[in-house]
Design an enzyme around this catalytic site. Structure first.
Site, PDB file in Angstrom:
ATOM      1  N   ARG A   1      23.719   1.534  39.540  1.00 31.64           N
ATOM      2  CA  ARG A   1      24.078   2.520  38.507  1.00 31.64           C
ATOM      3  C   ARG A   1      25.592   2.702  38.503  1.00 31.64           C
ATOM      4  NH1 ARG A   1      24.937   8.000  38.239  1.00 31.64           N
ATOM      5  NH2 ARG A   1      24.111   9.075  36.415  1.00 31.64           N
TER       6      ARG A   1
ATOM      7  N   LYS B   1      32.100   7.553  43.408  1.00 30.98           N
ATOM      8  CA  LYS B   1      31.776   8.772  44.160  1.00 30.98           C
ATOM      9  C   LYS B   1      32.812   9.083  45.237  1.00 30.98           C
ATOM     10  CE  LYS B   1      26.961   9.310  42.979  1.00 30.98           C
ATOM     11  NZ  LYS B   1      25.549   9.221  43.343  1.00 30.98           N
TER      12      LYS B   1
HETATM   13  C1  8Y7 Z   1      22.882   9.395  40.882  1.00 29.22           C
HETATM   14  C2  8Y7 Z   1      22.015   9.689  39.817  1.00 29.22           C
HETATM   15  C3  8Y7 Z   1      23.856  10.819  39.610  1.00 29.22           C
HETATM   16  C4  8Y7 Z   1      22.445   8.471  41.872  1.00 29.22           C
HETATM   17  C5  8Y7 Z   1      20.388   8.277  40.614  1.00 29.22           C
HETATM   18  C6  8Y7 Z   1      27.261  10.674  39.631  1.00 29.22           C
HETATM   19  C7  8Y7 Z   1      22.085  11.172  37.835  1.00 29.22           C
HETATM   20  C8  8Y7 Z   1      26.421  11.821  39.928  1.00 29.22           C
HETATM   21  N1  8Y7 Z   1      24.034  10.111  40.726  1.00 29.22           N
HETATM   22  N2  8Y7 Z   1      20.775   9.139  39.676  1.00 29.22           N
HETATM   23  N3  8Y7 Z   1      22.638  10.597  39.038  1.00 29.22           N
HETATM   24  N4  8Y7 Z   1      21.182   7.946  41.696  1.00 29.22           N
HETATM   25  N5  8Y7 Z   1      19.164   7.701  40.529  1.00 29.22           N
HETATM   26  O1  8Y7 Z   1      28.353  10.623  40.279  1.00 29.22           O
HETATM   27  O2  8Y7 Z   1      23.113   8.176  42.863  1.00 29.22           O
HETATM   28  O3  8Y7 Z   1      26.954   9.809  38.819  1.00 29.22           O
HETATM   29  S1  8Y7 Z   1      24.984  11.952  38.923  1.00 29.22           S
END
Ligand code: 8Y7
Length: 288
Positions: free
Chosen positions: A264, A230
């Site tokens: 994640r 990010k």
């Molecule tokens: C997150 C996310 C994204 C996060 C959760 C990216 C779908 C943006 N970021 N879901 N999703 N937490 N739970 O850079 O921080 O992956 S999308």
């Protein structure tokens, strides 16, 4: 015999005694950092998603997060049909694999269809605030990840993020969402929380939230942390998203140290290695 904390995710069980890695599978033509990786001449190739998924599982991912809506700030909005066309065939294909499938969606119709195909977790960046979403989630009986985002949509969230106290406000928001979900019939034992790095936050807000992640963990729900590649990491290192692996690993370890249950990430193998090193130094995992 001690019983390990676990989370039932559909027909699969997630071990919560150690942090698990969730691999990101963006089936979008336009996502931040990895958009379009499964597209050839603008057509989604399920086979390439399947190969990537199999690699992530080999590398140690316990969960795969399948998403068909780009939440990049300013990304084009997707229709329900487009989102379904992207994620449902992928979920159908990945269903055979030995992994928990998470759906990254806010759309109740997409969620309902994916539940029917056998996903194990609902991951909603809008914390089930779209009309009908909380009911569909409650009916599914599946665990849900409630993420904090300031504002209602990724299109506007970065307009002017502002908080009196970012940690207090994120916690208050998530507590409200937990209550709303509980009232709709979602058991509290099925709720996960997420500070939502980058969603309606300035650089400084993101740093504070990572530093204080233990305060979110202290609420007693499993916490999901997503900082992989990010922009906060780009601002610290001066690197483009494809060059943020070391920074992502560093933030993953920090989240684990502060008690996050799920990390994640885009880079599964490297994160699993880094977490294994961290884990080996944790007293409860010392070999005798
Ligand atoms: C997150 C996310 C994204 C996060 C959760 C990216 C779908 C943006 N970021 N879901 N999703 N937490 N739970 O850079 O921080 O992956 S999308």
């Amino acid at each position: 015999m001690s019983t390990r904390p676990t989370l039932q995710c559909g027909d699969r069980l997630l071990d919560l005694s150690v942090p698990s890695v969730m691999g990101i599978l963006n089936v979008t033509p336009d996502s931040f950092s990895d958009g379009g990786q499964f597209y050839q001449h603008n057509v989604l190739t399920i086979d390439s998603v399947l190969r990537k998924a199999e690699q992530m599982i080999k590398d140690g991912a316990k969960i795969l997060d399948v998403g068909g809506e780009s939440t990049r700030p300013g990304a084009a909005q997707v229709t329900t049909q487009e989102e379904m066309d992207r994620v449902l065939p992928v979920i159908e294909q990945l269903r055979q694999l030995d992994v928990i499938l998470s759906l990254d969606s806010s759309d109740p119709r997409v969620i309902e269809a994916a539940v029917g195909l056998g996903i194990g977790l609902i991951n909603d960046v809008r914390a089930l605030r779209k009309e009908g979403a909380v009911e569909v989630a409650a009916n599914s009986g599946l665990p849900v990840c409630l993420m904090h985002m300031q504002g209602d949509s990724p299109q506007t969230m970065q307009d002017k993020p502002s908080y009196a106290s970012v940690v207090d406000e994120v916690i208050a928001f998530l507590n409200d969402q937990v209550d709303r979900c509980a009232s709709a019939g979602i058991e509290k034992s099925k709720i996960l929380l997420d500070p939502g790095f980058g969603f309606g936050k300035t650089f400084r807000h993101n740093l504070i939230l990572l530093n204080r992640l233990d305060q979110l963990v202290a609420l007693g729900y499993p916490v999901l942390s997503g900082s992989s590649r990010k922009s906060m990491l780009g601002l610290i290192t001066g690197r483009e998203s494809s060059q943020r692996l070391a920074a992502s690993l560093s933030s993953a370890i920090m989240a684990a140290q502060k008690g996050a249950a799920i990390i994640r990430v885009h880079d599964v193998a490297e994160t699993v290695d880094a977490l294994n090193v961290w884990k080996a130094t944790c007293e409860e995992h010392w070999e005798s």
